[in-house]
Design a protein around this motif. Sequence first.
Motif, PDB file in Angstrom:
ATOM      1  N   UNK A 181       0.832  -1.208   0.000  1.00 50.77           N
ATOM      2  CA  UNK A 181       0.000   0.000   0.000  1.00 50.77           C
ATOM      3  C   UNK A 181       0.866   1.257   0.000  1.00 50.77           C
ATOM      4  N   UNK A 182       1.955   1.219   0.788  1.00 50.41           N
ATOM      5  CA  UNK A 182       2.849   2.375   0.847  1.00 50.41           C
ATOM      6  C   UNK A 182       3.544   2.596  -0.489  1.00 50.41           C
ATOM      7  N   UNK A 183       3.986   1.517  -1.137  1.00 52.64           N
ATOM      8  CA  UNK A 183       4.639   1.647  -2.448  1.00 52.64           C
ATOM      9  C   UNK A 183       3.662   2.186  -3.486  1.00 52.64           C
ATOM     10  N   UNK A 184       2.425   1.663  -3.462  1.00 55.09           N
ATOM     11  CA  UNK A 184       1.417   2.117  -4.423  1.00 55.09           C
ATOM     12  C   UNK A 184       1.083   3.592  -4.205  1.00 55.09           C
ATOM     13  N   UNK A 185       0.986   4.012  -2.937  1.00 53.34           N
ATOM     14  CA  UNK A 185       0.692   5.416  -2.640  1.00 53.34           C
ATOM     15  C   UNK A 185       1.829   6.320  -3.100  1.00 53.34           C
ATOM     16  N   UNK A 186       3.064   5.874  -2.905  1.00 54.31           N
ATOM     17  CA  UNK A 186       4.225   6.653  -3.329  1.00 54.31           C
ATOM     18  C   UNK A 186       4.271   6.785  -4.848  1.00 54.31           C
ATOM     19  N   UNK A 187       4.027   5.683  -5.551  1.00 51.97           N
ATOM     20  CA  UNK A 187       4.030   5.719  -7.017  1.00 51.97           C
ATOM     21  C   UNK A 187       2.915   6.612  -7.543  1.00 51.97           C
ATOM     22  N   UNK A 188       1.738   6.550  -6.897  1.00 52.93           N
ATOM     23  CA  UNK A 188       0.625   7.392  -7.337  1.00 52.93           C
ATOM     24  C   UNK A 188       0.941   8.864  -7.126  1.00 52.93           C
ATOM     25  N   UNK A 189       1.565   9.179  -5.983  1.00 56.70           N
ATOM     26  CA  UNK A 189       1.927  10.573  -5.704  1.00 56.70           C
ATOM     27  C   UNK A 189       2.937  11.078  -6.725  1.00 56.70           C
ATOM     28  N   UNK A 190       3.913  10.242  -7.093  1.00 54.94           N
ATOM     29  CA  UNK A 190       4.907  10.645  -8.093  1.00 54.94           C
ATOM     30  C   UNK A 190       4.261  10.870  -9.453  1.00 54.94           C
ATOM     31  N   UNK A 191       3.352   9.966  -9.825  1.00 56.11           N
ATOM     32  CA  UNK A 191       2.677  10.092 -11.110  1.00 56.11           C
ATOM     33  C   UNK A 191       1.829  11.370 -11.161  1.00 56.11           C
ATOM     34  N   UNK A 192       1.138  11.669 -10.064  1.00 57.78           N
ATOM     35  CA  UNK A 192       0.320  12.878 -10.022  1.00 57.78           C
ATOM     36  C   UNK A 192       1.192  14.137 -10.082  1.00 57.78           C
ATOM     37  N   UNK A 193       2.349  14.085  -9.400  1.00 55.50           N
ATOM     38  CA  UNK A 193       3.253  15.242  -9.424  1.00 55.50           C
ATOM     39  C   UNK A 193       3.810  15.459 -10.829  1.00 55.50           C
ATOM     40  N   UNK A 194       4.159  14.370 -11.501  1.00 58.24           N
ATOM     41  CA  UNK A 194       4.696  14.475 -12.860  1.00 58.24           C
ATOM     42  C   UNK A 194       3.625  14.971 -13.821  1.00 58.24           C
ATOM     43  N   UNK A 195       2.376  14.486 -13.629  1.00 58.79           N
ATOM     44  CA  UNK A 195       1.281  14.924 -14.498  1.00 58.79           C
ATOM     45  C   UNK A 195       0.982  16.405 -14.296  1.00 58.79           C
ATOM     46  N   UNK A 196       1.029  16.839 -13.026  1.00 58.54           N
ATOM     47  CA  UNK A 196       0.772  18.252 -12.736  1.00 58.54           C
ATOM     48  C   UNK A 196       1.858  19.134 -13.338  1.00 58.54           C
ATOM     49  N   UNK A 197       3.085  18.664 -13.265  1.00 61.35           N
ATOM     50  CA  UNK A 197       4.202  19.440 -13.814  1.00 61.35           C
ATOM     51  C   UNK A 197       4.097  19.539 -15.324  1.00 61.35           C
ATOM     52  N   UNK A 198       3.696  18.424 -15.944  1.00 62.97           N
ATOM     53  CA  UNK A 198       3.578  18.424 -17.410  1.00 62.97           C
ATOM     54  C   UNK A 198       2.431  19.312 -17.867  1.00 62.97           C
ATOM     55  N   UNK A 199       1.429  19.505 -17.025  1.00 61.54           N
ATOM     56  CA  UNK A 199       0.269  20.318 -17.400  1.00 61.54           C
ATOM     57  C   UNK A 199       0.507  21.802 -17.233  1.00 61.54           C
ATOM     58  N   UNK A 200       1.577  22.185 -16.546  1.00 58.45           N
ATOM     59  CA  UNK A 200       1.862  23.601 -16.348  1.00 58.45           C
ATOM     60  C   UNK A 200       2.170  24.264 -17.691  1.00 58.45           C
ATOM     61  N   UNK A 201       1.611  25.475 -17.935  1.00 54.95           N
ATOM     62  CA  UNK A 201       1.895  26.149 -19.214  1.00 54.95           C
ATOM     63  C   UNK A 201       3.371  26.516 -19.311  1.00 54.95           C
ATOM     64  N   UNK A 202       3.902  26.372 -20.469  1.00 55.49           N
ATOM     65  CA  UNK A 202       5.320  26.700 -20.664  1.00 55.49           C
ATOM     66  C   UNK A 202       5.529  28.196 -20.474  1.00 55.49           C
TER      67      UNK A 202
END
Length: 209
Positions: A181-202
């Motif tokens: 559960x901890x590994x899955x939560x960590x991976x999900x948090x990383x994926x969400x952070x990467x998705x949020x960063x990619x969505x930021x306007x250049x």
Amino acid sequence: MLKKVVLALAVLIVGLGALVASRPSTFRVERSITMASPVEIPFGAVNDFHKWRFWSPWDALDPKMQVTFDGAYAGPGAIYTWSGNDQVGKGKMTNLEAQPYDSIRIQLDFLEPWPASNVTTFTFKTVPEGTQMTWAMEGNNNFMGKAFSLFMDMDGMVGKDFEKGLASLKKLSEEEAKNRREREALMKAREEAEAAKAAEPAQTATPTP
């Protein structure tokens, strides 16, 4: 006088033999436990003999116990043989059948301190709390087994080992479930952070005057 003594001994022997013969010809030992873990974790820990050393109640009785693995790596056809001190004896286990996440059937052959052949069955059931697991052993009582049952309670003796093993497996499975559960939560948090960063306007560079 001697005839009376011999007659009394004969009656005693016959009576004892009749008492032994009257004992049950079969036995069954069963224990269950419920653990907060998905069923595949405890199932895998039982189905793979290599993992038994992490939870088996008998490994701790003889740290120098010699163990060998033959046949399939895990599942049906896997063979586990052991040889240890007087507390663990000598014997062999053979995985006869494994129904994924439902049941595992094992042939248990004791060679020392006395020969015996029994069938051990592990059953698994998904419940709201996680997994309900049952460990059972069935066998036949020959004359010596019946005589042994007059002085030793098989259910109490073997049942205590089953309880220890199930408690260890519960702890192992729940720790692994928590780690997952901890590994899955960590991976999900990383994926969400990467998705949020990619969505930021250049950001466009501001030209210098």
